[in-house]
Design a protein around this motif. Structure first.
Motif, mmCIF file in Angstrom:
data_model
loop_
_atom_site.group_PDB
_atom_site.id
_atom_site.type_symbol
_atom_site.label_atom_id
_atom_site.label_comp_id
_atom_site.label_asym_id
_atom_site.label_seq_id
_atom_site.Cartn_x
_atom_site.Cartn_y
_atom_site.Cartn_z
ATOM 1 N N VAL A 71 7.557 -1.317 -47.094
ATOM 2 C CA VAL A 71 6.967 -2.096 -46.005
ATOM 3 C C VAL A 71 7.757 -1.896 -44.716
ATOM 4 N N VAL A 72 9.080 -2.028 -44.810
ATOM 5 C CA VAL A 72 9.942 -1.916 -43.634
ATOM 6 C C VAL A 72 9.846 -0.527 -43.017
ATOM 7 N N SER A 73 9.730 0.498 -43.839
ATOM 8 C CA SER A 73 9.731 1.882 -43.340
ATOM 9 C C SER A 73 8.541 2.184 -42.435
ATOM 10 N N THR A 74 7.483 1.378 -42.511
ATOM 11 C CA THR A 74 6.292 1.649 -41.707
ATOM 12 C C THR A 74 6.470 1.249 -40.246
ATOM 13 N N GLY A 75 7.389 0.329 -39.992
ATOM 14 C CA GLY A 75 7.560 -0.166 -38.644
ATOM 15 C C GLY A 75 6.541 -1.225 -38.246
ATOM 16 N N GLU A 76 5.684 -1.623 -39.186
ATOM 17 C CA GLU A 76 4.679 -2.653 -38.897
ATOM 18 C C GLU A 76 5.344 -4.024 -38.782
ATOM 19 N N ASP A 77 4.666 -4.930 -38.084
ATOM 20 C CA ASP A 77 5.173 -6.287 -37.910
ATOM 21 C C ASP A 77 5.084 -7.045 -39.236
ATOM 22 N N ILE A 78 6.227 -7.415 -39.791
ATOM 23 C CA ILE A 78 6.252 -8.077 -41.093
ATOM 24 C C ILE A 78 5.723 -9.494 -40.998
ATOM 25 N N ALA A 79 6.029 -10.198 -39.892
ATOM 26 C CA ALA A 79 5.606 -11.593 -39.756
ATOM 27 C C ALA A 79 4.091 -11.738 -39.855
ATOM 28 N N SER A 80 3.363 -10.795 -39.288
ATOM 29 C CA SER A 80 1.901 -10.881 -39.323
ATOM 30 C C SER A 80 1.323 -10.363 -40.637
ATOM 31 N N ASN A 81 2.177 -9.799 -41.474
ATOM 32 C CA ASN A 81 1.725 -9.271 -42.768
ATOM 33 C C ASN A 81 2.476 -9.936 -43.926
ATOM 34 N N TRP A 82 2.939 -11.167 -43.694
ATOM 35 C CA TRP A 82 3.784 -11.822 -44.694
ATOM 36 C C TRP A 82 3.060 -12.029 -46.028
ATOM 37 N N SER A 83 1.739 -12.247 -45.977
ATOM 38 C CA SER A 83 0.991 -12.478 -47.211
ATOM 39 C C SER A 83 0.981 -11.237 -48.097
ATOM 40 N N ILE A 84 0.802 -10.075 -47.472
ATOM 41 C CA ILE A 84 0.820 -8.824 -48.238
ATOM 42 C C ILE A 84 2.210 -8.589 -48.821
ATOM 43 N N LEU A 85 3.238 -8.835 -48.025
ATOM 44 C CA LEU A 85 4.605 -8.660 -48.509
ATOM 45 C C LEU A 85 4.878 -9.581 -49.697
ATOM 46 N N LEU A 86 4.472 -10.841 -49.593
ATOM 47 C CA LEU A 86 4.708 -11.797 -50.678
ATOM 48 C C LEU A 86 3.979 -11.394 -51.942
#
Length: 330
Positions: A71-86
């Motif tokens: 996830v981090v390697s993509t450079g995408e905003d994690i805060a706006s994608n927190w549901s996918i990360l979880l």
């Protein structure tokens, strides 16, 4: 005497000779004999308190971490994608990794009876039939969570189930040879999880650097799995499981594991330098430098220090994964 009884008698005789030569005490030998009787006992038994130990939570961290690295390697905003990360880290760890552990415990129950007689199945807390219900439940729940992320992620989860069976179960049972078995686990725990994290956020093909790092750290994880096999040498010898410590001896296996992990990190550092990520390269070099004296301690006494190194030395390895993931961000 039928074939099964003859086989059990031969196994116990072989076991007694092996345990005697390895200096195992009488109390542990009795515990092992009881465990061997438990692993194929007919009937259904399921102690709720034994379910979590069967799923072995200590093993969940690597794939959860690898998913986060992707996830981090993509450079995408994690805060706006927190549901996918979880959902992704839950899928990678408490579902798919736990599933692989319960499946492995079923197929490895006779080896575990020797190496770890207090595991839930050898200890008689969960019958082999009940363990399959737990495994199937984890698989179905994992598919549902994966589908909620993206249909392609469910397809990847299905591949993960096949990889788990190929590692533990017949007819392939790749773990019978440490060269192949460790590679499958490394790819599943690190590479597949990393690339799944990358895809889940972008829903597109991961960058070439992300793919390269996923493969590199998967190969490096071969060394981590080799260290994990040190605790099982006695049982692996008896059950004819050709782990790397069994094939090479403990000292050579420790050297090989260290070299594989170090080379993987050096190649990853090379990718960071090619990306002009000099700060992250420097941090990764420091993490590798700190591992070297720890590896010397491991190699000097691999039998006693393998568990210690797996707890502390490999922590620096997985920190390097995240450093590299940050370093290749667009």
């Amino acid at each position: 005497m039928n074939g099964r009884n003859a086989g059990n008698t031969e196994l116990k005789q072989n076991l007694q000779a092996q345990l005697l030569s390895s200096g195992v005490g009488a109390a542990r030998e009795k515990a092992i004999q009881r465990a061997l009787d438990n692993v194929n006992k007919p009937g259904f038994k399921l102690e709720p308190s034994a379910i979590l130990p069967l799923m072995k939570p200590v093993t969940w961290f690597p794939p959860m971490w690898a998913f986060a690295c992707g996830v981090v390697s993509t450079g995408e905003d994690i805060a706006s994608n927190w549901s996918i990360l979880l959902r992704g880290v839950i899928l990678a760890g408490p579902l798919m990794c736990a599933m692989s552990q319960t499946m492995n415990d079923y197929f490895d129950r006779e080896v575990d009876a020797i190496n770890e007689p207090d595991r839930p199945i050898p200890a008689g807390k969960i019958s082999k039939q009940a363990s399959w219900i737990i495994t199937f439940t984890l698989i179905m729940t994992g598919f549902l969570v994966a589908w909620s992320i993206h249909p392609y992620v469910m397809a990847i989860a299905f591949v993960g189930v096949l990889m788990s069976h190929a590692y533990s179960g017949p007819p392939i049972r790749a773990k019978k040879n440490g060269w192949f078995g460790n590679l499958i686990v490394g790819l599943a725990y690190e590479g597949v999880a990393w690339l799944t994290g990358s895809f889940a956020i972008t829903q597109g093909v991961p960058s070439s650097e992300s793919i390269a790092l996923a493969i590199i750290f998967s190969i490096g994880a071969h060394g981590i799995m080799t260290l994990n096999d040190f605790k099982s040498v006695v049982g692996d010898n008896i059950r004819k499981v050709a782990s790397i410590p069994v094939q090479l001896g403990e000292k050579k296996a420790a050297i090989l594991a260290s070299v594989i992990m170090d080379v993987a990190q050096l190649v990853a550092i090379g990718i960071l330098l090619a990306k002009s990520a000099y700060l992250m390269s420097g941090i990764a070099i420091l993490l590798l430098a700190f591992q070297l004296p720890m590896q010397k301690t491991l190699i000097d006494d691999p039998k006693e220090k393998a568990v210690w190194y797996n707890a502390f030395g490999t922590l620096l390895y997985v920190l390097s994964m995240m450093v590299c993931a940050i370093g290749i961000r667009p």
